[in-house]
Design an enzyme around this catalytic site. Structure first.
Site, PDB file in Angstrom:
ATOM      1  N   TYR A 290       0.734  -1.046  -0.139  1.00  0.00           N
ATOM      2  CA  TYR A 290       0.212   0.346   0.273  1.00  0.00           C
ATOM      3  C   TYR A 290       0.771   0.886  -0.316  1.00  0.00           C
ATOM      4  O   TYR A 290       1.871   1.356   0.708  1.00  0.00           O
ATOM      5  CB  TYR A 290      -0.676   0.237   0.740  1.00  0.00           C
ATOM      6  CG  TYR A 290      -2.312  -1.096   1.229  1.00  0.00           C
ATOM      7  CD1 TYR A 290      -2.630  -1.537   0.106  1.00  0.00           C
ATOM      8  CD2 TYR A 290      -2.704  -1.113   2.369  1.00  0.00           C
ATOM      9  CE1 TYR A 290      -3.684  -2.449   0.447  1.00  0.00           C
ATOM     10  CE2 TYR A 290      -3.731  -2.001   2.257  1.00  0.00           C
ATOM     11  CZ  TYR A 290      -4.728  -2.113   1.446  1.00  0.00           C
ATOM     12  OH  TYR A 290      -5.334  -2.570   1.047  1.00  0.00           O
TER      13      TYR A 290
ATOM     14  N   GLU B 206     -16.507  -5.739   6.912  1.00  0.00           N
ATOM     15  CA  GLU B 206     -15.688  -6.919   6.322  1.00  0.00           C
ATOM     16  C   GLU B 206     -15.567  -8.956   6.142  1.00  0.00           C
ATOM     17  O   GLU B 206     -16.803  -9.137   7.600  1.00  0.00           O
ATOM     18  CB  GLU B 206     -13.986  -6.255   6.895  1.00  0.00           C
ATOM     19  CG  GLU B 206     -12.501  -7.160   6.253  1.00  0.00           C
ATOM     20  CD  GLU B 206     -11.965  -6.646   7.632  1.00  0.00           C
ATOM     21  OE1 GLU B 206     -11.428  -5.473   7.334  1.00  0.00           O
ATOM     22  OE2 GLU B 206     -10.890  -7.443   8.598  1.00  0.00           O
TER      23      GLU B 206
HETATM   24  C1  3EB Z   1      -7.669  -4.531   3.725  1.00  0.00           C
HETATM   25  O1  3EB Z   1      -7.955  -4.594   3.038  1.00  0.00           O
HETATM   26  C2  3EB Z   1      -8.083  -4.170   4.381  1.00  0.00           C
HETATM   27  O2  3EB Z   1      -4.370  -5.246   9.029  1.00  0.00           O
HETATM   28  O3  3EB Z   1      -4.627  -7.050   9.030  1.00  0.00           O
HETATM   29  C3  3EB Z   1      -8.109  -6.811   6.422  1.00  0.00           C
HETATM   30  C4  3EB Z   1      -7.549  -8.010   6.684  1.00  0.00           C
HETATM   31  C5  3EB Z   1      -7.385  -5.465   6.503  1.00  0.00           C
HETATM   32  C6  3EB Z   1      -5.934  -7.394   7.343  1.00  0.00           C
HETATM   33  C7  3EB Z   1      -4.669  -5.849   8.768  1.00  0.00           C
HETATM   34  C8  3EB Z   1      -6.914  -5.328   7.291  1.00  0.00           C
HETATM   35  C9  3EB Z   1      -5.863  -6.628   8.176  1.00  0.00           C
HETATM   36  O4  3EB Z   1      -6.527  -3.171   3.898  1.00  0.00           O
HETATM   37  C10 3EB Z   1      -8.395  -4.077   6.171  1.00  0.00           C
END
Ligand code: 3EB
Length: 317
Positions: A191, A302
């Site tokens: 990211y 989620e």
């Molecule tokens: C995302 O896709 C949504 O920080 O461990 C989803 C699964 C999300 C795990 C983590 C964060 C985490 O970014 C958020």
């Protein structure tokens, strides 16, 4: 290994079993008197309190360095709870991951497959940085050595709770899993910095070939396309986008014929009482719906799941 949901009111029926790797309780807790590791997650389920039960073969369990763990020669379940007062979530993450990794690696379960992380005030600022972002700094620091030793990032869930400490629980394996990414999404660990100084270190899913079957541990999946959130705050539209993400992820995992959804959890932000209807994946799969804070404020839901293909074969429950 097996995974199932069981009413928390009937928890006593499980306490004498010798094949339990871990029990994760959702909602108000009564005492757990078994030997197996137990985690209390203070997220409210829709409906009565439930336990998630993970069983293995013949299980050995112990507590060491504050880590409660159990293993059966293939899988290790481990859990730790660390106080996470304001100013401290980054250090709490370093501490929790550090202790869990030391225990898992010392016992010979060198590969994290799946991690669940819950802590309060996930959006609150902490020294000018949102606590979720502070948490990501700590996790990143804690995983550096593990990755350098050939470790693979686990599939994960990270959800904000109304109360409590940081709880981290993991499944680790003797052999590495295969990381599966989602063609519709940027790798979370790549990211851009607009989401914080360090990225969240997890993969979208982990595939593990085990005796007689292949497991797919699917991370918490939300309405993120590329790296951007879609349909801010709109539960139904986000559910549709999340389903498209799950479909793309499962397709790229290449499970064989007839994969089953063994368990699924849906986290919904700010839910009180009955939920509006929304498109759900995998009708008929065992499902737990939990109120909780998804780690970006604009995300309303989620979904995580565990799937498997292959038949269970002799010797499995
Ligand atoms: C995302 O896709 C949504 O920080 O461990 C989803 C699964 C999300 C795990 C983590 C964060 C985490 O970014 C958020």
């Amino acid at each position: 290994m097996r995974i199932f949901y069981y009413p928390a009111a009937r928890r006593a029926e499980l306490e004498h079993r010798s094949d339990i790797l871990g029990v994760v309780g959702y909602g108000p807790q009564t005492a757990w008197r078994g030997h197996a590791p137990h985690v209390a997650v203070p997220l409210r389920p829709v409906g009565p309190p439930m336990d998630e039960v993970i069983t293995g073969g013949t299980v050995v369990s112990a507590v060491r360095d504050g880590v409660h763990y159990a293993h059966d020669g293939e899988w290790l379940f481990a859990t730790v709870e660390v106080e996470a007062a304001s100013g401290g979530i980054e250090r709490a993450a370093v501490d929790a991951y550090g202790r869990i990794l030391r225990r898992a690696e010392d016992e010979g379960y060198r590969y994290l497959i799946r991690a669940w992380q819950y802590f309060p005030d996930i959006h609150a600022p902490d020294e000018g940085l949102e606590r979720y972002r502070q948490f990501n700094r700590g996790r990143h620091q804690a995983l550096e050595g593990y990755l350098a030793r050939g470790g693979v990032r686990p599939a994960a869930t990270c959800i904000g709770t109304p109360t409590g400490a940081l709880t981290l629980h993991v499944l680790a394996h003797r052999r590495p899993g295969i990381a599966i990414e989602n063609p519709r999404q940027v790798c979370a660990y790549r990211y851009p910095e607009i989401y914080g100084p360090r990225p969240p270190d997890f993969v979208r899913a982990m595939k593990v070939a085990d005796v007689g079957r292949t497991w797919l541990w699917i991370s918490g999946t939300a309405a993120i396309v590329g790296h951007e959130s879609r349909a801010p705050g709109d539960l139904k539209a986000q559910a549709r986008e999340t389903l498209a993400n799950l479909d793309a992820l499962v397709a790229s995992a290449g499970l064989g014929d007839g994969p089953q959804v063994l368990a699924m959890k849906v986290y919904v932000r700010g839910h009180e009482g009955p939920l509006p209807s929304w498109p759900q994946p995998w009708a008929g799969a065992p499902t737990l719906i939990l109120g909780g804070d998804i780690c970006r404020p604009e995300l309303a839901l989620e979904i995580e799941a565990v799937m498997a293909d292959g038949d269970m074969g002799a010797g499995h429950e």
